[in-house]
Every structure is written in structure tokens, then in C-alpha cells.
Design a protein around this motif. Structure first.
Motif, PDB file in Angstrom:
ATOM      1  N   LEU A  79      35.201  34.490  26.223  1.00  0.00           N
ATOM      2  CA  LEU A  79      36.612  34.104  26.282  1.00  0.00           C
ATOM      3  C   LEU A  79      37.416  35.097  27.119  1.00  0.00           C
ATOM      4  O   LEU A  79      38.259  34.703  27.940  1.00  0.00           O
ATOM      5  N   ALA A  80      37.151  36.386  26.942  1.00  0.00           N
ATOM      6  CA  ALA A  80      37.865  37.416  27.702  1.00  0.00           C
ATOM      7  C   ALA A  80      37.598  37.283  29.197  1.00  0.00           C
ATOM      8  O   ALA A  80      38.524  37.345  30.022  1.00  0.00           O
ATOM      9  N   TYR A  81      36.336  37.098  29.571  1.00  0.00           N
ATOM     10  CA  TYR A  81      36.010  36.918  30.983  1.00  0.00           C
ATOM     11  C   TYR A  81      36.634  35.632  31.524  1.00  0.00           C
ATOM     12  O   TYR A  81      37.102  35.575  32.671  1.00  0.00           O
ATOM     13  N   GLY A  82      36.652  34.588  30.700  1.00  0.00           N
ATOM     14  CA  GLY A  82      37.272  33.335  31.134  1.00  0.00           C
ATOM     15  C   GLY A  82      38.761  33.490  31.379  1.00  0.00           C
ATOM     16  O   GLY A  82      39.300  32.972  32.369  1.00  0.00           O
ATOM     17  N   LEU A  83      39.449  34.205  30.504  1.00  0.00           N
ATOM     18  CA  LEU A  83      40.883  34.437  30.689  1.00  0.00           C
ATOM     19  C   LEU A  83      41.147  35.298  31.921  1.00  0.00           C
ATOM     20  O   LEU A  83      42.114  35.057  32.656  1.00  0.00           O
ATOM     21  N   ALA A  84      40.292  36.300  32.145  1.00  0.00           N
ATOM     22  CA  ALA A  84      40.452  37.132  33.339  1.00  0.00           C
ATOM     23  C   ALA A  84      40.275  36.299  34.609  1.00  0.00           C
ATOM     24  O   ALA A  84      41.025  36.457  35.589  1.00  0.00           O
ATOM     25  N   GLU A  85      39.300  35.412  34.601  1.00  0.00           N
ATOM     26  CA  GLU A  85      39.080  34.547  35.754  1.00  0.00           C
ATOM     27  C   GLU A  85      40.246  33.575  35.938  1.00  0.00           C
ATOM     28  O   GLU A  85      40.668  33.295  37.075  1.00  0.00           O
ATOM     29  N   ALA A  86      40.798  33.077  34.827  1.00  0.00           N
ATOM     30  CA  ALA A  86      41.965  32.196  34.920  1.00  0.00           C
ATOM     31  C   ALA A  86      43.153  32.932  35.539  1.00  0.00           C
ATOM     32  O   ALA A  86      43.911  32.347  36.332  1.00  0.00           O
ATOM     33  N   GLU A  87      43.310  34.201  35.193  1.00  0.00           N
ATOM     34  CA  GLU A  87      44.368  35.005  35.821  1.00  0.00           C
ATOM     35  C   GLU A  87      44.176  35.073  37.331  1.00  0.00           C
ATOM     36  O   GLU A  87      45.139  34.944  38.101  1.00  0.00           O
ATOM     37  N   ARG A  88      42.951  35.302  37.765  1.00  0.00           N
ATOM     38  CA  ARG A  88      42.678  35.404  39.203  1.00  0.00           C
ATOM     39  C   ARG A  88      42.990  34.086  39.921  1.00  0.00           C
ATOM     40  O   ARG A  88      43.549  34.079  41.025  1.00  0.00           O
ATOM     41  N   VAL A  89      42.624  32.968  39.292  1.00  0.00           N
ATOM     42  CA  VAL A  89      42.864  31.667  39.904  1.00  0.00           C
ATOM     43  C   VAL A  89      44.355  31.372  39.989  1.00  0.00           C
ATOM     44  O   VAL A  89      44.859  30.882  41.011  1.00  0.00           O
ATOM     45  N   LEU A  90      45.093  31.702  38.924  1.00  0.00           N
ATOM     46  CA  LEU A  90      46.512  31.337  38.853  1.00  0.00           C
ATOM     47  C   LEU A  90      47.419  32.314  39.583  1.00  0.00           C
ATOM     48  O   LEU A  90      48.452  31.913  40.139  1.00  0.00           O
ATOM     49  N   THR A  91      47.072  33.598  39.595  1.00  0.00           N
ATOM     50  CA  THR A  91      47.976  34.611  40.147  1.00  0.00           C
ATOM     51  C   THR A  91      47.377  35.407  41.301  1.00  0.00           C
ATOM     52  O   THR A  91      48.080  36.215  41.915  1.00  0.00           O
ATOM     53  N   GLY A  92      46.098  35.223  41.565  1.00  0.00           N
ATOM     54  CA  GLY A  92      45.479  35.960  42.653  1.00  0.00           C
ATOM     55  C   GLY A  92      44.817  37.257  42.234  1.00  0.00           C
ATOM     56  O   GLY A  92      44.102  37.876  43.027  1.00  0.00           O
ATOM     57  N   ARG A  93      45.050  37.709  41.014  1.00  0.00           N
ATOM     58  CA  ARG A  93      44.400  38.922  40.510  1.00  0.00           C
ATOM     59  C   ARG A  93      44.405  38.910  38.992  1.00  0.00           C
ATOM     60  O   ARG A  93      45.184  38.179  38.370  1.00  0.00           O
ATOM     61  N   ALA A  94      43.530  39.714  38.408  1.00  0.00           N
ATOM     62  CA  ALA A  94      43.476  39.829  36.943  1.00  0.00           C
ATOM     63  C   ALA A  94      44.372  40.977  36.517  1.00  0.00           C
ATOM     64  O   ALA A  94      44.000  42.144  36.645  1.00  0.00           O
ATOM     65  N   TRP A  95      45.557  40.670  36.040  1.00  0.00           N
ATOM     66  CA  TRP A  95      46.500  41.704  35.626  1.00  0.00           C
ATOM     67  C   TRP A  95      46.005  42.436  34.391  1.00  0.00           C
ATOM     68  O   TRP A  95      46.255  43.624  34.211  1.00  0.00           O
ATOM     69  N   LEU A  96      45.324  41.715  33.522  1.00  0.00           N
ATOM     70  CA  LEU A  96      44.672  42.322  32.363  1.00  0.00           C
ATOM     71  C   LEU A  96      43.169  42.162  32.541  1.00  0.00           C
ATOM     72  O   LEU A  96      42.664  41.051  32.694  1.00  0.00           O
TER      73      LEU A  96
END
Length: 352
Positions: free
Chosen positions: A33-50
Motif C-alpha cells: 500500500l505504501a509503495y502504491g501511494l508513493a507511485e500514485a504521488e508520482r503519477v499525479l504530481t510528478g514526484r513522491a512528496w512522501l
């Protein structure tokens, strides 16, 4: 004195794969779940803020706040909180660079010892001013200044702390440890710190070795390596501090070190820190093939995220609420003081 809360992640002697499986699977699900959320951040914002490390703690803590794991989950969670991370720490030794080794000079080591000593005195004074009992204030001060729960576990039998004092101190180091992991990278970014300077700050302020990795990771590999080395030097202060407190307890009419630490002798240098240094030495001597450095680093990162998930699943927010505002104020103010001391040392040594 029996202290059942000293080793919250210790595995039961009779653990079997069948007993470990439910908790391990739960930790792995939180990791995914954590890796999935990090990847979602990259897709939506261009980088993983967390980073996934931080998200694993947040997801685990959020789940733990809504659901208390039954007995069948606990052995696996305890396993994941301990062993994957210890292996990850050893593997990180393979990526230690010459830059970090050059930064760890005698002036820095002396400064670390000074910061720890001043932080203990400062934390104890803050606790007493806040109306916290002396033993609790000393547990908090040593936990903040050295290595969180490990320091509390080592100091408690020396000063004859009782179970309630130990449980409250451990609860606060766990909760504030998570807060530091989340907040310290933001401070480092705001101050424009480089990898060496920020790694030193993480090593000086974060409670536990696993949390140093989590806090340093957002600012890069050099920050993680520097944080590990500084943290190791900080952990080594546990021996002298235990000795001094034993002597003080004995001179004050307590049972002294013989009665206080019988059957509870702390391991001052855990095996995984020895392994980290050994593998780092092999890397510097050219005994580690260059081609395996990156895969070892990637493996260490995944294992660390699994352990962070377990750490979150083991955090109990209700214990913090029961401990009281005075202890909370003591921990928070002591931590701010430690951060200030760390920043002062970094500036004084002109770490880049």
C-alpha cells in the motif's frame, strides 16, 4: 525486577512459520500500500512528496489507531519490526562512500559526545521544571539524547524505574520518533542542507537506527550513510552513560550496578551495527563488487519499508494520551533542545 515492556519487538522462543505468517502478510500488505501511494504521488504530481518509508509508518499507525491486532498477528508484526530492518542496516554498509568516511573526523566524534552529555542534562532539567518525577525525567532525557527505547531499556534497571515509568517513556519515544521521521526532512529541505550535514542532523536527533534511515532517505544515499555513522557514535555513548548512572545510583545509596542490572545487561553494540561497519570496511577495501552495490541498496530499502510498516502497526496512540501532558511537554522540549544542539554542532564544524 521484571520489566515486560523492555523488548516490545522480541520474538517468542516458540515462534513458527505458521505463527509468524499472519503478521508478516499484514506488514507486506501495508508495504505494498505504501509503495502504491508513493507511485500514485508520482503519477499525479510528478514526484513522491512522501517516500514509501514514511507512508508505511503512516499507514501502519492509521490502521493501528482503528484496530488492535489480536494475538495471532503479533508474532509476525514483531518479526517484521526487528529482523528485516537489522538485515537492511547490514546491507547499507555496502554503499558507504569515501565522502562520508572523510566527514566522520575526530572533531565530529567529540562533538557528538558533547551533544549527548549536554542533552541529557538539559532534558533532565526540563523534566524536573515540568514537574516530572526524577526517574521519569531521566528516562526521557536519556531516551532523547541517545537512542530512544534502547536507551530506556538499558537505563531503567540501573535507576530502578518501575513499569509504568518505562511504558510511558517508551510510548512517547515511539510517537515522537514517528513525528521526527516525518518532520525532519522538511526542516532539512527548508534549511537547504546537503547530504552530509542533513545526515549528521538525522543521526544526532532521531531516536532509533531504523528511524534514522527513514528520516535521512528523502535527502539521498549520502544522508543515510552519514546518519548511520553519526548514530553509531551516539549509540556508543550508552555504555559510559550507564556506567556514570550506576556509580551515581550506588553513591546515592541504591542497590548499585550489581543489584540493578542482574539479568538485564544491555548489549551496547548490536550485531547489525557491527555488520554494517564490517561491510562498509569491505566496500572501502574493494572487496564488494561494484555490480552488487545497487541491488543490495534496493533490497535494504524494501526491507526497511517492511519494518516501518511494522513499526506503525505497533504504535499505540492511547498510551501517549494516558502518560500525561507534563511528560509530553518534557519530551517535546527536550527534542527541540537536542535539535538545536545538533544544528549548532553542524554549523560549528562547517559540515557541507
Amino acid at each position: 525486577m521484571t520489566i515486560p515492556v523492555l523488548h516490545p519487538v522480541a520474538m517468542p522462543a516458540c515462534s513458527t512459520p505458521e505463527r509468524l505468517a499472519p503478521g508478516i502478510v499484514l506488514c507486506l500488505l501495508v508495504t505494498v500500500l505504501a509503495y502504491g501511494l508513493a507511485e500514485a504521488e508520482r503519477v499525479l504530481t510528478g514526484r513522491a512528496w512522501l517516500e514509501a518509508l514514511v507512508l508505511a509508518i503512516l499507514c501502519g499507525t492509521a490502521l493501528r489507531s482503528r484496530w488492535v491486532p489480536a494475538r495471532k498477528w503479533r508474532a509476525g508484526i514483531a518479526f517484521c519490526a526487528k529482523y528485516p530492518l537489522e538485515i537492511a542496516i547490514v546491507l547499507l554498509g555496502a554503499s558507504v562512500s569515501d565522502t562520508v568516511i572523510r566527514a566522520a573526523d575526530p572533531a565530529l566524534l567529540a562533538g557528538i559526545a558533547g551533544v549527548v552529555a549536554v542533552a541529557i542534562v538539559l532534558g533532565f532539567g526540563i523534566g524536573r521544571l515540568c514537574g516530572v518525577p526524577a526517574r521519569m525525567a531521566l528516562l526521557v532525557a536519556c531516551g532523547n539524547a541517545i537512542c530512544g527505547n534502547s536507551a530506556i531499556a538499558a537505563i531503567a534497571p540501573v535507576i530502578e524505574a518501575d513499569d509504568d515509568e518505562i511504558a510511558a517513556a517508551i510510548a512517547f519515544t515511539a510517537m515522537f520518533g514517528v513525528a521526527v521521521v516525518l518532520g525532519l526532512p522538511l526542516l532539512g529541505i527548508m534549511l537547504g542542507m546537503g547530504g552530509v550535514a542533513y545526515g549528521a542532523l538525522a543521526g544526532l536527533t532521531v531516536y532509533a537506527v531504523p528511524q534514522v534511515i527513514a528520516a535521512a532517505a528523502p535527502l539521498g544515499t549520502v544522508a543515510v550513510q552519514m546518519g548511520m555513522l553519526v548514530k553509531l557514535a551516539r549509540v556508543l555513548m550508552l555504555g559510559p552513560v550507564c556506567l556514570v548512572l550506576s556509580l551515581v545510583t550506588h553513591s546515592a545509596g541504591g542497590e548499585g550496578p550489581e543489584g540493578a542490572v542482574a539479568g538485564a545487561r544491555p548489549r551496547l553494540v548490536p550485531w547489525f551495527l557491527v555488520g554494517f561497519l564490517a561491510l562498509a570496511a569491505c566496500r572501502l577495501l574493494g572487496l564488494v563488487p561494484v555490480g552488487v552495490v545497487a541491488p543490495l541498496g534496493d533490497g535494504a530499502a524494501v526491507l526497511t519499508v517492511v519494518s516501518m510498516a511494522a513499526l506503525g502497526l505497533g504504535a499505540d496512540l492511547r498510551m501517549v494520551a494516558r502518560a500525561g501532558g507534563r511528560v509530553m511537554a518534557t519530551v517535546a522540549l527536550s527534542l527541540l533542545g537536542l535539535t538545536g544542539l545538533g544544528l549548532g554542532l553542524i554549523r560549528m564544524l562547517h559540515l557541507a
